[in-house]
Motif scaffolding. Structure first.
Motif, mmCIF file in Angstrom:
data_model
loop_
_atom_site.group_PDB
_atom_site.id
_atom_site.type_symbol
_atom_site.label_atom_id
_atom_site.label_comp_id
_atom_site.label_asym_id
_atom_site.label_seq_id
_atom_site.Cartn_x
_atom_site.Cartn_y
_atom_site.Cartn_z
ATOM 1 N N GLY A 168 27.694 30.878 3.559
ATOM 2 C CA GLY A 168 28.173 32.165 4.074
ATOM 3 C C GLY A 168 29.679 32.311 4.001
ATOM 4 N N GLY B 267 28.584 39.906 2.116
ATOM 5 C CA GLY B 267 29.325 38.840 1.449
ATOM 6 C C GLY B 267 30.160 39.407 0.309
ATOM 7 N N ASP C 96 20.836 31.292 -2.355
ATOM 8 C CA ASP C 96 20.173 31.701 -1.108
ATOM 9 C C ASP C 96 19.808 30.428 -0.343
ATOM 10 O OD1 ASP C 96 18.386 32.610 0.828
ATOM 11 O OD2 ASP C 96 17.421 34.036 -0.539
ATOM 12 N N ILE C 97 20.184 30.351 0.915
ATOM 13 C CA ILE C 97 19.839 29.143 1.679
ATOM 14 C C ILE C 97 18.331 28.983 1.855
ATOM 15 C CG2 ILE C 97 22.043 28.855 2.910
ATOM 16 C CD1 ILE C 97 20.664 30.196 5.364
ATOM 17 N N CYS C 98 17.580 30.064 1.582
ATOM 18 C CA CYS C 98 16.115 29.966 1.678
ATOM 19 C C CYS C 98 15.495 29.348 0.426
ATOM 20 C CB CYS C 98 15.513 31.351 1.890
ATOM 21 S SG CYS C 98 16.134 32.165 3.360
ATOM 22 N N PHE D 85 27.624 28.818 8.148
ATOM 23 C CA PHE D 85 27.887 30.152 8.699
ATOM 24 C C PHE D 85 26.846 31.173 8.261
ATOM 25 C CE2 PHE D 85 32.266 28.417 8.416
ATOM 26 C CZ PHE D 85 32.793 28.772 9.654
ATOM 27 N N SER E 294 23.961 38.931 10.508
ATOM 28 C CA SER E 294 24.771 38.824 11.723
ATOM 29 C C SER E 294 24.889 40.093 12.557
ATOM 30 C CB SER E 294 26.197 38.371 11.337
ATOM 31 O OG SER E 294 26.868 39.412 10.648
ATOM 32 N N THR F 248 26.161 31.551 18.245
ATOM 33 C CA THR F 248 26.741 32.670 18.988
ATOM 34 C C THR F 248 26.490 32.556 20.487
ATOM 35 O OG1 THR F 248 26.533 35.054 19.306
ATOM 36 C CG2 THR F 248 24.595 33.942 18.466
ATOM 37 N N TYR G 228 18.258 39.539 16.473
ATOM 38 C CA TYR G 228 19.348 38.693 15.957
ATOM 39 C C TYR G 228 19.509 37.444 16.811
ATOM 40 C CZ TYR G 228 24.143 36.949 15.608
ATOM 41 O OH TYR G 228 25.238 36.130 15.517
ATOM 42 N N ASN H 226 34.129 37.703 17.469
ATOM 43 C CA ASN H 226 35.332 37.479 16.659
ATOM 44 C C ASN H 226 35.912 38.809 16.186
ATOM 45 O OD1 ASN H 226 35.037 34.387 14.786
ATOM 46 N ND2 ASN H 226 34.224 34.845 16.797
#
Ligand code: NAD
Ligand code: TDX
Length: 381
Positions: free
Chosen positions: A24, A57, A80-82, A102, A106, A150, A175, A205
């Protein structure tokens, strides 16, 4: 399970040859984290930015880093993290010993309208990443998986009190429920498989390069364009604001000094009602770009100041009333402190948006996709 300070990690981070995989890294916090590590710390190793490049992104956020350090100390890998094979390939290709995770969907409002992507990326994606790390690292202890989470996993506070690391989880939105699930998985991999993990739970943030769907950039840009400034409900919900570089520094401290298996809360100790934040933004804008001289605003009937654009709208379903983080643990154990005060940080952030209209335009219009195609064609699968 040992929770000794990670001496091996300190050694690894001091090594010239270390590589940190940031998932991320093209998003708001990830891109600021990469810039912070490569330009403001003693780190001399490399960063691999692994990002799917969703709407959130934007490689335009790291154009300066890519120009100066690209293919020497900064590498981008689209993925892709998947996708387990892609994740395993990248961990193997760079012999990655440190992962800072990250990547996530979000935005709370998006999770309310369409939770499926949140389940997929935040839960399944984190699971895939953990599995890839476990398989690549094979029980090594001189490695680290840092999971970025978070404050929203703790639920909603009344008028008093603050979230501790030991506060029971009580997520209220799709989320935060998916972030909570991912936190549980990360801890399970520590206890069950001995994967050396750390976690951090951070408050809201703000700073440069934040996608203009979140409160602060949305209000800044809507005001400049003479559009309504939507305040949900009565505007009295409280958020605890932290500058994104303070978050980056906290994660960096955790990588150096954090103990495996531990969770660290990170917060701004700066509670603000949403309506106060919106009014603060309007006041700063009146100084930096007065409404009376702004053609988008001055010709609108009934509008002479940015504040006149404030519009109370229907509330967010399940809107958490108040967040506040107790971050005594990371201060006491790791020596971290916030460096930014909110009014100075907010002013600097608003100035950044005023100076970077081209970035705003590119992330809104999708022009950055063309930039990616130009600059990254053939470099990644
Ligand atoms: P962001 O939405 O700006 O960026 C998310 C990044 O993840 C994007 O670059 C996106 O392309 C990438 N991504 C999404 N799905 C992916 C996938 N399947 N595979 C690979 N990459 C993928 O988010 P952010 O505000 O920078 O937040 C970063 C992390 O910090 C998240 O885990 C979030 O939960 C957490 N966090 C954010 C805040 C905040 O105030 N923004 C506060 C506390 C914690
Ligand atoms: O138009 C708006 N009007 C408004 O009143 C928007 C976008 C938000 N709000 C309110 C909702 C929240 O109370 O402002 C507050 C902040 O909203 P967001 O910027 O959407 O942030 P929040 O929902 O608090 O979540 C953020 O902080 C915690 C990040 O998006 C999360 O990723 C992080 O985990």
């Amino acid at each position: 399970m040992s929770s000794e300070p990670a001496g091996g990690m300190r050694q690894t981070l001091a090594s010239e040859r270390t590589t940190i995989l940031v998932t991320g890294g093209a998003g708001f916090i990830g891109s600021n984290f990469i810039r912070y590590i490569l330009t403001a710390t003693e780190y001399r190793g490399s960063i691999v930015n692994f990002d799917k490049l969703t709407y959130a992104g934007n490689l335009a956020s790291l154009e300066d880093i890519d120009r100066t350090l690209g293919r020497e100390r900064y590498f981008f890998e689209r993925g892709d993290i998947c996708d387990p094979r892609r994740v395993e390939d990248v961990i193997g290709k760079y012999s990655v010993p440190i992962i800072v995770h990250f990547a996530a969907e979000s935005h709370v409002d998006r999770s309310i309208h369409g939770p499926a992507d949140f389940i997929e990326t935040n839960i399944n994606g984190t699971f895939r990443l953990l599995e890839a790390a476990r398989s690549a690292w094979q029980g090594r202890q001189d490695v680290r998986f840092h999971h970025v989470s978070t404050d929203e996993v703790y639920g909603s506070l009344g008028e008093t009190g603050a979230f501790l690391e030991t506060t029971p989880y009580d997520p209220r939105s799709p989320y935060s429920a998916t972030k909570a699930a991912s936190d549980h998985l990360v801890r399970a991999y520590f206890h069950t498989y001995g994967l050396p993990v750390t976690l951090s739970n951070c408050s809201n943030n703000y700073g440069p390069y934040q996608f203009p769907e979140k409160l602060i950039p949305l209000v800044v840009l809507n005001a400049l364009e003479g559009k309504a400034l939507p305040v949900y409900g009565d505007g009295m919900n409280v958020r605890d604001w932290l500058h994104v570089d303070d978050h980056g520094e906290a994660v960096w401290q955790i990588l150096h000094k954090g103990a495996a298996g531990e969770t660290y809360n990170i917060g701004g100790e700066c509670e603000k009602r949403n309506i106060e934040v919106v009014r603060d933004i309007c006041a700063i804008l009146e100084e930096l770009a007065p409404a009376a001289e702004n053609p988008c605003v001055k010709d609108r009937a009934g509008v002479s100041r940015y504040e006149d654009l404030i519009t109370f709208v229907g509330d967010r379903p399940g809107h958490d009333r108040r967040y506040a983080i107790n971050c005594d643990k990371i201060k006491r154990e790791l020596g971290w402190r916030q460096r930014y005060d909110f009014s100075g940080g907010l002013r600097a952030t608003i100035s950044w948006y005023l100076r970077n209209a081209a970035w705003v335009e590119s992330v809104r219009s999708g022009d950055y996709q063309k930039w990616i195609d130009r600059n990254y064609a053939g470099r990644n699968s």
